[in-house]
Scaffold this motif. Structure first.
Motif, PDB file in Angstrom:
ATOM      1  N   VAL A 240       0.865  -1.564   0.361  1.00  0.00           N
ATOM      2  CA  VAL A 240      -0.056  -0.086  -0.114  1.00  0.00           C
ATOM      3  C   VAL A 240       0.945   1.314  -0.208  1.00  0.00           C
ATOM      4  O   VAL A 240       0.864   1.968  -0.677  1.00  0.00           O
ATOM      5  N   VAL A 241       1.666   1.461   1.166  1.00  0.00           N
ATOM      6  CA  VAL A 241       3.117   2.288   1.150  1.00  0.00           C
ATOM      7  C   VAL A 241       3.606   2.851  -0.463  1.00  0.00           C
ATOM      8  O   VAL A 241       3.972   3.706  -0.322  1.00  0.00           O
ATOM      9  N   LYS A 242       4.461   1.587  -0.649  1.00  0.00           N
ATOM     10  CA  LYS A 242       4.630   1.196  -2.031  1.00  0.00           C
ATOM     11  C   LYS A 242       3.286   2.271  -3.531  1.00  0.00           C
ATOM     12  O   LYS A 242       4.253   2.975  -3.872  1.00  0.00           O
ATOM     13  N   THR A 243       2.780   1.619  -3.398  1.00  0.00           N
ATOM     14  CA  THR A 243       1.291   2.058  -4.872  1.00  0.00           C
ATOM     15  C   THR A 243       1.519   3.231  -4.377  1.00  0.00           C
ATOM     16  O   THR A 243       1.487   4.527  -5.732  1.00  0.00           O
ATOM     17  N   ARG A 244       0.642   4.118  -2.899  1.00  0.00           N
ATOM     18  CA  ARG A 244       1.147   5.395  -2.842  1.00  0.00           C
ATOM     19  C   ARG A 244       1.812   6.561  -3.179  1.00  0.00           C
ATOM     20  O   ARG A 244       1.836   7.542  -3.798  1.00  0.00           O
ATOM     21  N   MET A 245       3.016   5.463  -2.845  1.00  0.00           N
ATOM     22  CA  MET A 245       4.252   6.738  -2.817  1.00  0.00           C
ATOM     23  C   MET A 245       4.721   6.943  -4.735  1.00  0.00           C
ATOM     24  O   MET A 245       5.355   7.394  -5.284  1.00  0.00           O
ATOM     25  N   GLN A 246       4.437   5.881  -5.600  1.00  0.00           N
ATOM     26  CA  GLN A 246       5.209   5.506  -6.823  1.00  0.00           C
ATOM     27  C   GLN A 246       3.742   6.619  -7.846  1.00  0.00           C
ATOM     28  O   GLN A 246       3.763   6.625  -8.400  1.00  0.00           O
ATOM     29  N   THR A 247       2.162   6.686  -7.241  1.00  0.00           N
ATOM     30  CA  THR A 247       1.547   6.853  -7.911  1.00  0.00           C
ATOM     31  C   THR A 247       2.164   8.674  -7.806  1.00  0.00           C
ATOM     32  O   THR A 247       1.632   9.475  -6.883  1.00  0.00           O
ATOM     33  N   LEU A 248       1.449   9.071  -9.114  1.00  0.00           N
ATOM     34  CA  LEU A 248       2.961  10.548  -9.639  1.00  0.00           C
ATOM     35  C   LEU A 248       1.148  11.337  -9.557  1.00  0.00           C
ATOM     36  O   LEU A 248       1.088  12.377  -8.686  1.00  0.00           O
ATOM     37  N   THR A 249       0.514  11.549 -10.176  1.00  0.00           N
ATOM     38  CA  THR A 249      -0.781  12.254 -10.193  1.00  0.00           C
ATOM     39  C   THR A 249      -1.871  11.796  -9.523  1.00  0.00           C
ATOM     40  O   THR A 249      -2.719  10.721  -9.831  1.00  0.00           O
ATOM     41  N   ILE A 260       9.031   7.299   3.171  1.00  0.00           N
ATOM     42  CA  ILE A 260       8.141   5.929   3.544  1.00  0.00           C
ATOM     43  C   ILE A 260       7.231   6.420   4.825  1.00  0.00           C
ATOM     44  O   ILE A 260       5.911   6.046   5.460  1.00  0.00           O
ATOM     45  N   LEU A 261       8.487   7.192   5.881  1.00  0.00           N
ATOM     46  CA  LEU A 261       7.933   6.998   7.612  1.00  0.00           C
ATOM     47  C   LEU A 261       6.497   8.480   7.128  1.00  0.00           C
ATOM     48  O   LEU A 261       5.388   7.474   7.324  1.00  0.00           O
ATOM     49  N   ASP A 262       6.289   9.482   6.280  1.00  0.00           N
ATOM     50  CA  ASP A 262       5.640  10.599   6.645  1.00  0.00           C
ATOM     51  C   ASP A 262       3.732   9.455   5.974  1.00  0.00           C
ATOM     52  O   ASP A 262       3.272   9.859   6.379  1.00  0.00           O
ATOM     53  N   CYS A 263       4.343   8.899   4.540  1.00  0.00           N
ATOM     54  CA  CYS A 263       3.125   8.125   4.165  1.00  0.00           C
ATOM     55  C   CYS A 263       2.648   6.781   5.202  1.00  0.00           C
ATOM     56  O   CYS A 263       1.731   7.213   4.904  1.00  0.00           O
ATOM     57  N   VAL A 264       3.098   6.722   5.849  1.00  0.00           N
ATOM     58  CA  VAL A 264       2.689   5.486   7.337  1.00  0.00           C
ATOM     59  C   VAL A 264       1.973   6.064   8.247  1.00  0.00           C
ATOM     60  O   VAL A 264       1.086   6.006   8.673  1.00  0.00           O
ATOM     61  N   VAL A 265       2.159   7.198   9.044  1.00  0.00           N
ATOM     62  CA  VAL A 265       2.155   8.267   9.727  1.00  0.00           C
ATOM     63  C   VAL A 265       0.700   9.253   9.075  1.00  0.00           C
ATOM     64  O   VAL A 265      -0.797   9.024  10.288  1.00  0.00           O
ATOM     65  N   THR A 266       1.176   9.452   8.063  1.00  0.00           N
ATOM     66  CA  THR A 266       0.216  10.260   7.634  1.00  0.00           C
ATOM     67  C   THR A 266      -1.309   9.612   7.019  1.00  0.00           C
ATOM     68  O   THR A 266      -3.048   9.586   7.664  1.00  0.00           O
ATOM     69  N   THR A 267      -1.126   8.524   6.663  1.00  0.00           N
ATOM     70  CA  THR A 267      -2.003   7.427   6.293  1.00  0.00           C
ATOM     71  C   THR A 267      -2.774   6.610   7.466  1.00  0.00           C
ATOM     72  O   THR A 267      -4.240   6.873   7.861  1.00  0.00           O
ATOM     73  N   MET A 268      -2.162   6.317   8.439  1.00  0.00           N
ATOM     74  CA  MET A 268      -2.714   5.766   9.734  1.00  0.00           C
ATOM     75  C   MET A 268      -3.085   6.747  10.571  1.00  0.00           C
ATOM     76  O   MET A 268      -4.271   6.745  11.004  1.00  0.00           O
ATOM     77  N   LYS A 269      -3.416   8.344  10.376  1.00  0.00           N
ATOM     78  CA  LYS A 269      -3.481   9.504  11.225  1.00  0.00           C
ATOM     79  C   LYS A 269      -5.493   9.657  10.560  1.00  0.00           C
ATOM     80  O   LYS A 269      -5.620   9.944  11.066  1.00  0.00           O
ATOM     81  N   HIS A 270      -5.120   9.779   9.057  1.00  0.00           N
ATOM     82  CA  HIS A 270      -6.637   9.835   8.849  1.00  0.00           C
ATOM     83  C   HIS A 270      -7.142   9.011   8.089  1.00  0.00           C
ATOM     84  O   HIS A 270      -8.554   9.178   7.886  1.00  0.00           O
ATOM     85  N   GLU A 271      -6.562   7.816   7.900  1.00  0.00           N
ATOM     86  CA  GLU A 271      -7.595   7.170   7.193  1.00  0.00           C
ATOM     87  C   GLU A 271      -7.458   5.234   8.345  1.00  0.00           C
ATOM     88  O   GLU A 271      -8.212   4.373   8.516  1.00  0.00           O
ATOM     89  N   GLY A 272      -6.852   5.640   9.955  1.00  0.00           N
ATOM     90  CA  GLY A 272      -5.957   3.867  10.457  1.00  0.00           C
ATOM     91  C   GLY A 272      -5.895   3.126   9.736  1.00  0.00           C
ATOM     92  O   GLY A 272      -5.392   3.307   8.621  1.00  0.00           O
ATOM     93  N   PRO A 273      -5.599   1.805  10.671  1.00  0.00           N
ATOM     94  CA  PRO A 273      -4.962   0.318  10.526  1.00  0.00           C
ATOM     95  C   PRO A 273      -5.326  -0.311   9.238  1.00  0.00           C
ATOM     96  O   PRO A 273      -4.238  -0.478   8.263  1.00  0.00           O
ATOM     97  N   THR A 274      -6.197  -0.103   9.337  1.00  0.00           N
ATOM     98  CA  THR A 274      -7.354  -1.100   8.064  1.00  0.00           C
ATOM     99  C   THR A 274      -7.005  -0.774   7.101  1.00  0.00           C
ATOM    100  O   THR A 274      -6.700  -1.133   5.782  1.00  0.00           O
ATOM    101  N   ALA A 275      -6.256   0.873   6.351  1.00  0.00           N
ATOM    102  CA  ALA A 275      -6.166   1.273   5.371  1.00  0.00           C
ATOM    103  C   ALA A 275      -5.248   0.338   4.673  1.00  0.00           C
ATOM    104  O   ALA A 275      -4.575   0.528   3.031  1.00  0.00           O
ATOM    105  N   PHE A 276      -4.044   0.267   5.456  1.00  0.00           N
ATOM    106  CA  PHE A 276      -3.056  -0.846   4.708  1.00  0.00           C
ATOM    107  C   PHE A 276      -3.409  -1.875   4.485  1.00  0.00           C
ATOM    108  O   PHE A 276      -2.692  -3.238   4.053  1.00  0.00           O
ATOM    109  N   PHE A 277      -3.920  -2.721   5.007  1.00  0.00           N
ATOM    110  CA  PHE A 277      -4.864  -3.439   3.985  1.00  0.00           C
ATOM    111  C   PHE A 277      -6.083  -3.649   3.122  1.00  0.00           C
ATOM    112  O   PHE A 277      -6.295  -4.574   2.513  1.00  0.00           O
TER     113      PHE A 277
END
Length: 311
Positions: A240-249, A260-277
């Motif tokens: 999930v982290v890789k896909t979001r970081m590689q999406t340019l548009t 990677i850390l920014d993606c993990v922290v931001t996703t956890m903050k706004h969407e919760g742990p289930t977002a990673f699945f």
């Protein structure tokens, strides 16, 4: 299946059919599962709106909307670059694992689990030189329909770009390193996947061995499917982290990530742990047959037959 060699000088000859097998397995596998992989990418990239709204409610909803908006061939958007690069990617991954397993085998012929994990991890590290640009280009093509649909709903229009145009654009603006955006996240995903997958497959495959000829064809297929699906679920958060970081548009309101850390922290903050699945079920359904087919091709020995090495 593990490579059995008599001496180290013969390893290139033995690995050549494995490279052919990996290439064939990659092409066949991608052709079969690509629509599911496209759905997986779109599910992983969509974010929840301020009122909890989602562009796609489920895997089936994403599949229906994509098919309705883009037709049958829209489900294969980005497949050309994937099929082109999956050949060296799968060949490197499967052949490298066999090679490292050979060199890490102890003098008594045993290969402890830790060494199997090391062989898998090294094989995963070898493939990222091909995997990173392949995934980067594939993701842009796969996600283009989602961004276009969102823009259309807002009364905007986005011009679609081909993989060739995108490659030229990245090379012109960022040089060769532009094709390697997200390489660290890709490395984390692929190395960890291989550490889990290869030892697990070897253990499951050995359970089906009834004699010196090894397990039957169907058992290797099942072992590959089972090992692939379990490994895919384990590393889905990093995917999930890789896909979001590689999406340019990005779509309206979607976030850009600096690390990677920014993606993990931001996703956890706004969407919760289930977002990673997100897309986890799709990814399991993609990887299972992909690796089941790969192991089945290895078992059949198409590469050996082509080179006249099959007894």
């Amino acid at each position: 299946m593990p490579v059995k060699l008599l001496n180290k000088g013969s390893i290139i000859i033995i690995l050549l059919p494995k490279i052919i097998n990996g290439s064939i397995a990659g092409i066949v596998g991608v052709s079969v599962v690509f629509p599911l992989d496209l759905v997986k990418t779109r599910l992983q990239n969509q974010t929840v709106g301020p009122k909890g709204e989602k562009q796609y409610k489920s895997m089936l909803d994403c599949f229906k909307k994509t098919y309705a908006a883009e037709g049958y061939f829209g489900m294969y958007r980005g497949s050309a670059v994937n099929i082109l690069l999956i050949t060296p990617e799968k060949a490197i991954k499967l052949a490298a694992n066999d090679m490292f397993r050979f060199y890490l085998t102890l003098p008594d012929g045993s290969l402890p689990v830790v060494r199997q994990m090391a062989a898998g991890g090294l094989a995963g590290a070898c493939q990222i030189i091909i995997t990173t640009p392949m995934e980067l280009l594939k993701i842009q093509m796969q996600d283009a329909g989602r961004i276009a649909a969102q823009a259309k709903a807002e009364g905007r229009q986005i011009e679609r770009i081909t993989a060739t145009q995108l490659t030229k654009k990245l090379l012109r603006e960022r040089g060769i390193f532009g094709l390697y955006k997200g390489i660290t996240a890709t490395a984390f995903r692929d190395v960890s996947f291989s550490i889990v997958y290869f030892p697990l497959f070897a253990a499951l495959n050995n359970l089906g061995s009834k004699d010196s000829r090894g397990p039957p064809f169907w058992w290797s297929f099942i072992a590959g499917c089972a090992s692939g699906s379990v490994s895919a679920l384990v590393v889905n958060p990093m995917d999930v982290v890789k896909t979001r970081m590689q999406t340019l548009t990005k779509g309206t309101g979607e976030r850009q990530y600096s690390s990677i850390l920014d993606c993990v922290v931001t996703t956890m903050k706004h969407e919760g742990p289930t977002a990673f699945f997100k897309g986890g079920a799709c990814r399991m359904m993609v990887i299972a047959p992909l690796f089941g087919i790969a192991q089945a091709v290895y078992y059949i020995g198409i590469g050996e037959a082509i080179l006249g090495l099959k007894p």
